[in-house]
Design an enzyme around this catalytic site. Structure first.
Site, PDB file in Angstrom:
ATOM      1  N   CYS A   1      50.090  58.468  35.736  1.00  0.00           N
ATOM      2  CA  CYS A   1      50.589  58.274  34.524  1.00  0.00           C
ATOM      3  C   CYS A   1      51.055  56.690  35.122  1.00  0.00           C
ATOM      4  CB  CYS A   1      51.798  58.697  33.699  1.00  0.00           C
ATOM      5  SG  CYS A   1      51.318  60.052  33.209  1.00  0.00           S
ATOM      6  N   ARG A   2      52.622  56.708  35.540  1.00  0.00           N
ATOM      7  CA  ARG A   2      52.653  55.063  36.057  1.00  0.00           C
ATOM      8  C   ARG A   2      52.352  54.172  36.295  1.00  0.00           C
ATOM      9  NH1 ARG A   2      58.929  57.831  35.779  1.00  0.00           N
ATOM     10  NH2 ARG A   2      57.464  59.350  37.751  1.00  0.00           N
ATOM     11  N   SER A   3      52.321  54.802  38.072  1.00  0.00           N
ATOM     12  CA  SER A   3      51.943  54.289  39.680  1.00  0.00           C
ATOM     13  C   SER A   3      50.496  53.261  38.935  1.00  0.00           C
ATOM     14  CB  SER A   3      52.057  54.430  40.504  1.00  0.00           C
ATOM     15  OG  SER A   3      51.565  55.580  40.647  1.00  0.00           O
TER      16      SER A   3
ATOM     17  N   ASP B   1      59.826  58.271  32.467  1.00  0.00           N
ATOM     18  CA  ASP B   1      58.083  59.130  32.907  1.00  0.00           C
ATOM     19  C   ASP B   1      57.842  59.636  31.767  1.00  0.00           C
ATOM     20  OD1 ASP B   1      56.922  61.035  33.021  1.00  0.00           O
ATOM     21  OD2 ASP B   1      57.807  62.587  34.840  1.00  0.00           O
TER      22      ASP B   1
ATOM     23  N   ASN C   1      51.694  59.651  41.082  1.00  0.00           N
ATOM     24  CA  ASN C   1      50.333  59.583  40.863  1.00  0.00           C
ATOM     25  C   ASN C   1      48.860  59.198  39.373  1.00  0.00           C
ATOM     26  OD1 ASN C   1      48.034  57.922  43.525  1.00  0.00           O
ATOM     27  ND2 ASN C   1      49.471  57.213  42.150  1.00  0.00           N
TER      28      ASN C   1
ATOM     29  N   CYS D   1      54.614  56.676  41.627  1.00  0.00           N
ATOM     30  CA  CYS D   1      55.680  57.068  40.908  1.00  0.00           C
ATOM     31  C   CYS D   1      55.596  58.991  41.322  1.00  0.00           C
ATOM     32  CB  CYS D   1      54.845  56.774  40.184  1.00  0.00           C
ATOM     33  SG  CYS D   1      53.516  57.451  39.219  1.00  0.00           S
TER      34      CYS D   1
HETATM   35  P1  4NP Z   1      53.750  60.003  36.810  1.00  0.00           P
HETATM   36  O1  4NP Z   1      53.821  61.018  35.568  1.00  0.00           O
HETATM   37  O2  4NP Z   1      54.671  60.296  38.002  1.00  0.00           O
HETATM   38  O3  4NP Z   1      54.451  58.162  35.985  1.00  0.00           O
HETATM   39  O4  4NP Z   1      52.619  59.827  37.588  1.00  0.00           O
HETATM   40  C1  4NP Z   1      53.558  62.367  36.224  1.00  0.00           C
HETATM   41  C2  4NP Z   1      53.140  62.595  36.571  1.00  0.00           C
HETATM   42  C3  4NP Z   1      52.567  64.059  35.596  1.00  0.00           C
HETATM   43  C4  4NP Z   1      53.797  64.819  36.258  1.00  0.00           C
HETATM   44  C5  4NP Z   1      54.868  64.318  35.827  1.00  0.00           C
HETATM   45  C6  4NP Z   1      55.336  62.903  35.829  1.00  0.00           C
HETATM   46  N1  4NP Z   1      53.829  66.595  36.305  1.00  0.00           N
HETATM   47  O5  4NP Z   1      54.722  67.149  36.504  1.00  0.00           O
HETATM   48  O6  4NP Z   1      52.642  67.081  36.447  1.00  0.00           O
END
Ligand code: 4NP
Length: 149
Positions: free
Chosen positions: A13-15, A122, A11, A8
């Site tokens: 939340c989703r992955s 997201d 790294n 993602c």
């Molecule tokens: P992820 O979510 O891609 O599912 O881990 C996010 C985590 C952090 C951010 C964006 C999305 N960020 O902008 O810091």
């Protein structure tokens, strides 16, 4: 050993959820599952608290994970690279060195609806229900992925 990488943006939340969910559905002696982000914002950090909580609610512990950035070397290590959304997909595909690399990159929700190219939303800027929604989508996709091994 089959090797699967979940990708993602951050790294956190989703992955990490995808990694933990798939690990819970496979024989981890036979399938290695890892995750990475296309960005390095959160390198070395634990998954987001909300992701840890929703995983815990469904009996999955993801607190063993720490965030890292995707590396070109991952193309040599992994058989399949599942991206969570269209943007992660494009950002990984552009790093592919050859057709073999390109063919490893897939959008995870295409396991549910092939060719639809749907994205796992997201959840970072939303609330806990966004994480619950992500977990449910990934659980359905990972069930199909796990059935292949
Ligand atoms: P992820 O979510 O891609 O599912 O881990 C996010 C985590 C952090 C951010 C964006 C999305 N960020 O902008 O810091």
């Amino acid at each position: 050993m089959k090797k699967v990488l979940m990708v993602c943006l951050g790294n956190i939340c989703r992955s990490p959820l995808a990694e933990g969910i798939l690990q819970s559905k496979v024989n981890t002696d036979k399938v290695f599952v890892d995750s990475a982000g296309t960005a390095a914002y959160h390198t070395g950090k634990l998954p987001d608290k909300r992701a840890i909580e929703v995983a815990f609610k469904y009996g999955i512990d993801i607190t063993n994970q720490t965030a890292r950035k995707f590396s070109i070397k991952d193309f040599d290590i992994f058989d399949v690279i599942y991206t969570m959304d269209e943007s992660n997909y494009q950002n990984i595909l552009i790093l592919a060195r050859n057709e073999a690399d390109e063919q490893k990159v897939k959008m995870i929700l295409n396991e549910i609806h092939a060719t639809k190219n749907a994205s796992v939303p997201d959840p970072y800027y939303g609330g806990q229900d966004g994480f619950e929604n992500v977990l449910k989508m990934l659980d359905e996709a990972c069930e199909i992925v796990a059935s292949k091994f």
